[in-house]
Motif scaffolding. Structure first.
Motif, PDB file in Angstrom:
ATOM      1  N   ILE A  15       0.820  -1.211   0.000  1.00 49.72           N
ATOM      2  CA  ILE A  15       0.000   0.000   0.000  1.00 49.72           C
ATOM      3  C   ILE A  15       0.858   1.266   0.000  1.00 49.72           C
ATOM      4  CG2 ILE A  15      -1.660   1.350   1.352  1.00 49.72           C
ATOM      5  CD1 ILE A  15      -2.992  -1.347   2.082  1.00 49.72           C
ATOM      6  N   THR A  16       1.876   1.312   0.822  1.00 47.53           N
ATOM      7  CA  THR A  16       2.738   2.495   0.871  1.00 47.53           C
ATOM      8  C   THR A  16       3.392   2.748  -0.486  1.00 47.53           C
ATOM      9  OG1 THR A  16       3.133   2.183   3.229  1.00 47.53           O
ATOM     10  CG2 THR A  16       4.706   3.553   2.038  1.00 47.53           C
ATOM     11  N   SER A  17       3.850   1.688  -1.128  1.00 46.51           N
ATOM     12  CA  SER A  17       4.470   1.828  -2.456  1.00 46.51           C
ATOM     13  C   SER A  17       3.462   2.307  -3.481  1.00 46.51           C
ATOM     14  CB  SER A  17       5.082   0.506  -2.906  1.00 46.51           C
ATOM     15  OG  SER A  17       6.128   0.138  -2.054  1.00 46.51           O
ATOM     16  N   PHE A  18       2.244   1.756  -3.431  1.00 41.61           N
ATOM     17  CA  PHE A  18       1.211   2.197  -4.355  1.00 41.61           C
ATOM     18  C   PHE A  18       0.926   3.683  -4.178  1.00 41.61           C
ATOM     19  CE2 PHE A  18      -3.312   3.342  -4.632  1.00 41.61           C
ATOM     20  CZ  PHE A  18      -3.421   3.387  -6.019  1.00 41.61           C
ATOM     21  N   LEU A  19       0.731   4.110  -2.940  1.00 44.18           N
ATOM     22  CA  LEU A  19       0.412   5.511  -2.682  1.00 44.18           C
ATOM     23  C   LEU A  19       1.555   6.440  -3.102  1.00 44.18           C
ATOM     24  CD1 LEU A  19      -1.440   5.181   0.729  1.00 44.18           C
ATOM     25  CD2 LEU A  19      -2.445   5.738  -1.504  1.00 44.18           C
ATOM     26  N   ALA A  20       2.775   6.027  -2.879  1.00 42.69           N
ATOM     27  CA  ALA A  20       3.923   6.829  -3.306  1.00 42.69           C
ATOM     28  C   ALA A  20       3.970   6.939  -4.825  1.00 42.69           C
ATOM     29  CB  ALA A  20       5.218   6.222  -2.771  1.00 42.69           C
ATOM     30  N   ASN A  21       3.724   5.832  -5.508  1.00 42.08           N
ATOM     31  CA  ASN A  21       3.710   5.863  -6.971  1.00 42.08           C
ATOM     32  C   ASN A  21       2.561   6.714  -7.490  1.00 42.08           C
ATOM     33  OD1 ASN A  21       4.724   4.970  -9.577  1.00 42.08           O
ATOM     34  ND2 ASN A  21       2.828   3.801  -9.709  1.00 42.08           N
ATOM     35  N   PHE A  22       1.390   6.596  -6.890  1.00 43.17           N
ATOM     36  CA  PHE A  22       0.254   7.401  -7.319  1.00 43.17           C
ATOM     37  C   PHE A  22       0.586   8.883  -7.180  1.00 43.17           C
ATOM     38  CE2 PHE A  22      -3.816   9.544  -6.965  1.00 43.17           C
ATOM     39  CZ  PHE A  22      -4.508   9.007  -8.036  1.00 43.17           C
ATOM     40  N   LYS A  72       1.199   2.276 -19.691  1.00 45.38           N
ATOM     41  CA  LYS A  72       1.971   1.034 -19.666  1.00 45.38           C
ATOM     42  C   LYS A  72       2.993   1.045 -18.534  1.00 45.38           C
ATOM     43  CE  LYS A  72       1.339   0.183 -24.572  1.00 45.38           C
ATOM     44  NZ  LYS A  72       1.955   0.231 -25.907  1.00 45.38           N
ATOM     45  N   GLY A  73       3.643   2.180 -18.308  1.00 49.64           N
ATOM     46  CA  GLY A  73       4.606   2.295 -17.231  1.00 49.64           C
ATOM     47  C   GLY A  73       3.963   2.212 -15.858  1.00 49.64           C
ATOM     48  N   ILE A  74       2.836   2.903 -15.708  1.00 48.45           N
ATOM     49  CA  ILE A  74       2.106   2.868 -14.435  1.00 48.45           C
ATOM     50  C   ILE A  74       1.621   1.451 -14.155  1.00 48.45           C
ATOM     51  CG2 ILE A  74       0.022   3.663 -13.245  1.00 48.45           C
ATOM     52  CD1 ILE A  74       0.370   6.324 -14.832  1.00 48.45           C
ATOM     53  N   TRP A  75       1.074   0.813 -15.161  1.00 45.76           N
ATOM     54  CA  TRP A  75       0.529  -0.536 -14.985  1.00 45.76           C
ATOM     55  C   TRP A  75       1.633  -1.530 -14.632  1.00 45.76           C
ATOM     56  CZ3 TRP A  75      -4.036  -1.864 -13.761  1.00 45.76           C
ATOM     57  CH2 TRP A  75      -4.448  -3.190 -13.858  1.00 45.76           C
ATOM     58  N   ALA A  76       2.787  -1.405 -15.284  1.00 45.76           N
ATOM     59  CA  ALA A  76       3.903  -2.307 -14.994  1.00 45.76           C
ATOM     60  C   ALA A  76       4.351  -2.164 -13.542  1.00 45.76           C
ATOM     61  CB  ALA A  76       5.069  -2.024 -15.941  1.00 45.76           C
ATOM     62  N   GLU A  77       4.294  -0.955 -13.015  1.00 50.38           N
ATOM     63  CA  GLU A  77       4.683  -0.701 -11.628  1.00 50.38           C
ATOM     64  C   GLU A  77       3.617  -1.205 -10.647  1.00 50.38           C
ATOM     65  OE1 GLU A  77       7.122   1.196  -8.617  1.00 50.38           O
ATOM     66  OE2 GLU A  77       7.529   1.156 -10.764  1.00 50.38           O
ATOM     67  N   THR A  78       2.357  -1.034 -11.000  1.00 48.86           N
ATOM     68  CA  THR A  78       1.252  -1.307 -10.082  1.00 48.86           C
ATOM     69  C   THR A  78       0.821  -2.770 -10.065  1.00 48.86           C
ATOM     70  OG1 THR A  78       0.477   0.944 -10.493  1.00 48.86           O
ATOM     71  CG2 THR A  78      -1.072  -0.540  -9.434  1.00 48.86           C
ATOM     72  N   LYS A  79       0.794  -3.402 -11.192  1.00 46.66           N
ATOM     73  CA  LYS A  79       0.244  -4.752 -11.314  1.00 46.66           C
ATOM     74  C   LYS A  79       0.829  -5.762 -10.320  1.00 46.66           C
ATOM     75  CE  LYS A  79      -0.925  -8.224 -14.743  1.00 46.66           C
ATOM     76  NZ  LYS A  79      -0.856  -8.631 -16.154  1.00 46.66           N
TER      77      LYS A  79
END
Length: 98
Positions: A15-22, A72-79
């Motif tokens: 979750i922390t990684s997702f929020l930081a990426n968002f 594509k970049g966001i999805w590769a990071e998030t998936k």
């Protein structure tokens, strides 16, 4: 107005990684051609579940985003962070009362 709703469920440790990426990509998504609004919500009781709401001028605008290098970049990071398959709905906004 064309609205895209996406339900995202993450493993607790991601979750922390997702929020930081968002945080790093939200302005890029919002400024993508045709995007009128971007919102992120978190479930009150199941705090590993998030929803994105994005408003688009047209379905073609959304599809252009979904086929872009940005997506594509966001999805590769998030998936890899998911703990369940994401769900998405494309809906037409019929009414909005303020």
């Amino acid at each position: 107005m064309f609205v895209r709703i996406v339900k995202l469920s993450f493993a607790e440790e991601n979750i922390t990684s997702f929020l930081a990426n968002f945080e790093t990509v939200k302005e890029k998504i919002r400024s993508f051609e045709g995007c009128q609004l971007l919102e992120l919500y978190r479930d009150k009781h199941n705090t590993n579940i998030f929803f994105t709401y994005s408003y688009w001028n047209t379905e073609d605008d959304l599809n252009n985003y979904r086929h872009s290098e940005l997506f594509k970049g966001i999805w590769a990071e998030t998936k890899p962070m998911f703990n369940a398959k994401p769900e998405a709905w494309s809906v037409d906004k019929l009414e909005s009362l303020k």
